[in-house]
Write a protein that holds these residues in place. Structure first.
Motif, mmCIF file in Angstrom:
data_model
loop_
_atom_site.group_PDB
_atom_site.id
_atom_site.type_symbol
_atom_site.label_atom_id
_atom_site.label_comp_id
_atom_site.label_asym_id
_atom_site.label_seq_id
_atom_site.Cartn_x
_atom_site.Cartn_y
_atom_site.Cartn_z
ATOM 1 N N VAL A 190 49.737 -18.356 26.035
ATOM 2 C CA VAL A 190 48.920 -19.255 26.863
ATOM 3 C C VAL A 190 49.238 -20.241 27.042
ATOM 4 C CG1 VAL A 190 47.309 -19.903 24.961
ATOM 5 C CG2 VAL A 190 46.527 -19.688 27.398
ATOM 6 N N ASP A 191 50.109 -20.947 26.193
ATOM 7 C CA ASP A 191 50.483 -22.503 26.257
ATOM 8 C C ASP A 191 51.565 -22.587 27.277
ATOM 9 O OD1 ASP A 191 48.920 -23.480 24.577
ATOM 10 O OD2 ASP A 191 50.285 -23.613 23.009
ATOM 11 N N VAL A 192 52.604 -21.425 27.177
ATOM 12 C CA VAL A 192 53.501 -21.374 28.400
ATOM 13 C C VAL A 192 53.034 -21.276 29.532
ATOM 14 C CG1 VAL A 192 55.588 -19.952 29.085
ATOM 15 C CG2 VAL A 192 55.104 -20.080 26.915
ATOM 16 N N VAL A 193 51.832 -20.425 29.873
ATOM 17 C CA VAL A 193 51.352 -20.485 31.136
ATOM 18 C C VAL A 193 50.634 -21.524 31.541
ATOM 19 C CG1 VAL A 193 49.457 -19.192 32.461
ATOM 20 C CG2 VAL A 193 50.932 -18.090 30.998
ATOM 21 N N LEU A 194 50.048 -22.498 30.612
ATOM 22 C CA LEU A 194 49.361 -23.627 30.864
ATOM 23 C C LEU A 194 50.561 -24.891 31.295
ATOM 24 C CD1 LEU A 194 46.634 -23.700 28.308
ATOM 25 C CD2 LEU A 194 46.329 -23.682 30.760
ATOM 26 N N ASP A 195 51.705 -24.763 30.653
ATOM 27 C CA ASP A 195 52.872 -25.598 31.108
ATOM 28 C C ASP A 195 53.209 -25.265 32.492
ATOM 29 O OD1 ASP A 195 52.748 -26.766 28.414
ATOM 30 O OD2 ASP A 195 54.708 -25.881 27.805
ATOM 31 N N ALA A 196 53.294 -24.065 32.840
ATOM 32 C CA ALA A 196 53.841 -23.716 34.002
ATOM 33 C C ALA A 196 52.902 -24.050 35.057
ATOM 34 C CB ALA A 196 53.908 -22.120 34.221
#
Length: 103
Positions: free
Chosen positions: A4-10
């Motif tokens: 979820v953090d990767v998606v939020l960073d993107a």
């Protein structure tokens, strides 16, 4: 880093268009704890941009460009599938959870 953090960073990365963010969010739904993306409910490979496009209601070429951008920016590792005569190599996608920030 959790998926979820990767998606939020993107989502915060202004270089990525909405189709890229939506594609990454879809891939995260089918990824295991290591970020390796499995098939959808119908058994279709999500390494194939045409299948992701069908889920998102987007064009396959748009999703292909989004995959390329996500790969270039270090969000995913994408191995494209190919067919050569009787030989078939399935593709794969992995969400990179410990990526270095691309400039």
């Amino acid at each position: 880093m959790p998926l979820v953090d990767v998606v939020l960073d993107a989502a915060a990365d202004t270089r990525i268009p909405s189709t890229g963010i939506n594609s990454l969010a879809l891939l995260a739904q089918y990824a295991d704890a290591n970020g390796i993306v499995g098939p959808d409910e119908e058994g279709r490979s999500l390494a194939d941009p045409r299948n992701v496009a069908a889920h998102l209601g987007a064009g396959a070429s748009t999703v292909t460009r989004a995959f390329g951008m996500l790969e270039q920016l270090g969000y995913i590792r994408w191995t494209r599938s190919w067919k050569s005569g009787p030989h078939n190599r399935p593709g794969s996608v992995q969400i990179i959870q410990s990526r270095s920030v691309a400039a």
